[in-house]
Design an enzyme around this catalytic site. Structure first.
Site, PDB file in Angstrom:
ATOM      1  N   SER A  43     -13.590  37.866 -30.984  1.00 57.62           N
ATOM      2  CA  SER A  43     -13.339  38.837 -32.168  1.00 57.62           C
ATOM      3  C   SER A  43     -12.186  40.152 -31.667  1.00 57.62           C
ATOM      4  O   SER A  43     -11.585  40.571 -32.587  1.00 57.62           O
ATOM      5  CB  SER A  43     -14.376  39.322 -32.791  1.00 57.62           C
ATOM      6  OG  SER A  43     -15.037  40.264 -32.102  1.00 57.62           O
ATOM      7  N   LYS A 122     -16.614  45.936 -31.502  1.00 58.56           N
ATOM      8  CA  LYS A 122     -15.300  46.258 -32.552  1.00 58.56           C
ATOM      9  C   LYS A 122     -14.858  47.406 -32.288  1.00 58.56           C
ATOM     10  O   LYS A 122     -15.002  48.237 -31.664  1.00 58.56           O
ATOM     11  CB  LYS A 122     -15.945  46.134 -33.897  1.00 58.56           C
ATOM     12  CG  LYS A 122     -16.928  45.051 -34.206  1.00 58.56           C
ATOM     13  CD  LYS A 122     -16.190  43.589 -34.207  1.00 58.56           C
ATOM     14  CE  LYS A 122     -17.309  42.403 -34.549  1.00 58.56           C
ATOM     15  NZ  LYS A 122     -16.669  41.237 -34.665  1.00 58.56           N
TER      16      LYS A 122
END
Length: 216
Positions: A43, A122
């Site tokens: 990600s 993230k």
């Protein structure tokens, strides 16, 4: 003979105490200061790739300090990775955490040893009080397009079927997304992350050696 046994028992106990103290200190350092980790998911590509090894700075959790926009952080994964339009509260778009861990030993196992616990990596996009909008493949903060030089060329930001694409970040929360926008389960799908769920800031990449250094 009895004296020898007493000496042996004393030596064994001393070693046991030393081992216990070492384990406690290691856990304290790991929880409050820093710890190594391995990138498991794609990600954050191309900034972080699967298999790379990082050192996480956990003083951010100790001091309860607010990360900056652009920081790469780790946090406890929400209990719901996708919140539907029916479930979503766009007036208070906070990720859902409904883990019910009450036993003190279970808490120690989950939060300190991190057994059975999932964390995400993230990038911080939106800060408390800011309006985050995703439109036409771009991210806007308070109406101004966000410069995202860290994204791979040609990458666009879509809703990824999430409903949190035009929201105001609540107090003490963060809007986060992965750099690999098409393959990132993030705040677009589950909402904003409370500051108390932020575990660490990604600090140094130490493997592979040719990429050793601070991660930004």
């Amino acid at each position: 003979m009895n004296e020898e046994k007493k000496v042996n028992i004393k030596e064994i106990l001393e070693w046991v105490y030393c081992i216990i103290i070492a384990i406690v200190l290691a856990l304290l350092v790991r929880y409050f200061i820093g710890t190594p980790t391995i990138v498991q998911q794609p990600s954050m590509y191309p900034t972080l790739k699967q298999g790379q090894r990082l050192i996480l700075n956990r003083t951010i959790r100790t001091t309860k300090s607010m990360p900056k926009r652009g920081d790469i952080v780790t946090f406890e994964a929400p209990s719901k990775s996708y919140v539907s339009a029916v479930e979503a509260n766009l007036e208070n778009p906070v990720a859902i955490y409904d883990y019910n861990i009450t036993n003190i030993f279970s808490k120690f196992r989950y939060y300190v040893l991190e057994i059975g616990k999932t964390s995400y990596i993230k990038r911080v996009i939106g800060l408390p009080g800011e309006r985050v909008q995703i439109e036409n493949g771009k991210v806007f903060i308070n109406g101004e397009k966000l410069d995202e030089s860290y994204l791979q060329e040609g990458v666009v930001t879509t809703s990824l079927e999430g409903v949190f694409t035009d929201i105001t970040v609540p107090e003490n929360c963060l809007f986060v997304m992965g750099d690999n926008r098409p393959q990132s389960t993030d705040s677009r799908r589950f909402g904003c992350i409370p500051l108390e769920k932020i575990e660490s800031k990604v600090w140094i990449r130490f493997w592979p050696f040719d990429l050793f250094g601070k991660v930004e």
